[in-house]
Design an enzyme around this catalytic site. Structure first.
Site, mmCIF file in Angstrom:
data_model
loop_
_atom_site.group_PDB
_atom_site.id
_atom_site.type_symbol
_atom_site.label_atom_id
_atom_site.label_comp_id
_atom_site.label_asym_id
_atom_site.label_seq_id
_atom_site.Cartn_x
_atom_site.Cartn_y
_atom_site.Cartn_z
ATOM 1 C CB CYS A 112 -0.972 -0.052 1.179
ATOM 2 S SG CYS A 112 -2.375 1.061 1.055
ATOM 3 C CG HIS A 113 -0.113 4.953 1.414
ATOM 4 N ND1 HIS A 113 -1.363 4.383 1.345
ATOM 5 C CD2 HIS A 113 -0.200 6.138 0.775
ATOM 6 C CE1 HIS A 113 -2.172 5.206 0.700
ATOM 7 N NE2 HIS A 113 -1.494 6.278 0.340
#
Length: 184
Positions: A112-113
């Site tokens: 994800c991030h």
């Protein structure tokens, strides 16, 4: 099936981590015989999130980042969550910790991030990666080839897009860390 018995895996995270991106890799590591260790710049506990807005559970920190030694671990997982990833990417101790895994050729997984910190330490240049779509520009500007796939393995680095990809993410990372696999 990947067996990682006796392997110690660091999960570097802080407040704001996306809860399933912490708990599901942690469970997969345990299920396959490894020892997960929650490493954080915070001491005591961290606050997980559901998405970016809703508080979820608290988790005990096993090792403070200030005393964590990358040599003690066989691999590293970087869970996402916007707040978590944005905080870690500018933390110099976190940058040094993550860079040490790349320097040693140890498996790293970021979802994800989570890959944001990799742009800060130059770890994505020349690699094929994926992430949450909003990081595409940051990753390509840092020299990566960004693709839209559930899990990408590139030179010892596993990346994935969202919690929907956790099954593929976990399996790809376990395969890299496994005694059954070739060295990355």
């Amino acid at each position: 099936m990947s067996h990682i018995t006796g392997k110690k895996i660091a999960l570097l995270t802080t407040n704001g981590v996306e809860q399933p991106e912490l708990t599901e890799p942690l469970a997969a590591i345990k299920e396959h015989g490894g020892t997960p260790v929650l490493v954080s710049p915070e001491e005591g506990q961290i606050q997980a999130m559901k998405g970016d807005w809703e508080h979820a559970d608290h988790f005990d920190v096993d090792v403070a980042l200030s005393s964590a030694n990358p040599d003690d671990y066989d691999g590293l997982v970087l869970p996402g969550g916007t707040l978590n990833a944005d905080t870690l990417r500018i933390n110099e101790d976190a940058q040094k910790f993550v860079k040490a895994f790349f320097d040693a050729g140890k498996p790293v997984a970021a979802i994800c991030h989570g890959p944001w910190i990799l742009t800060e330490i130059g770890a994505v240049q020349g690699r094929t990666v994926t992430s949450y779509p909003s990081l595409k520009t940051d990753l390509t500007n840092a020299g990566a080839e960004w693709v839209d796939e559930s899990a990408v393995v590139s030179d010892g680095l596993v990346t994935s897009r969202t919690p929907d990809d956790l099954e593929d993410f976990n399996q790809a990372f376990l395969d890299l860390v496994s005694d059954d696999s070739e060295a990355p």
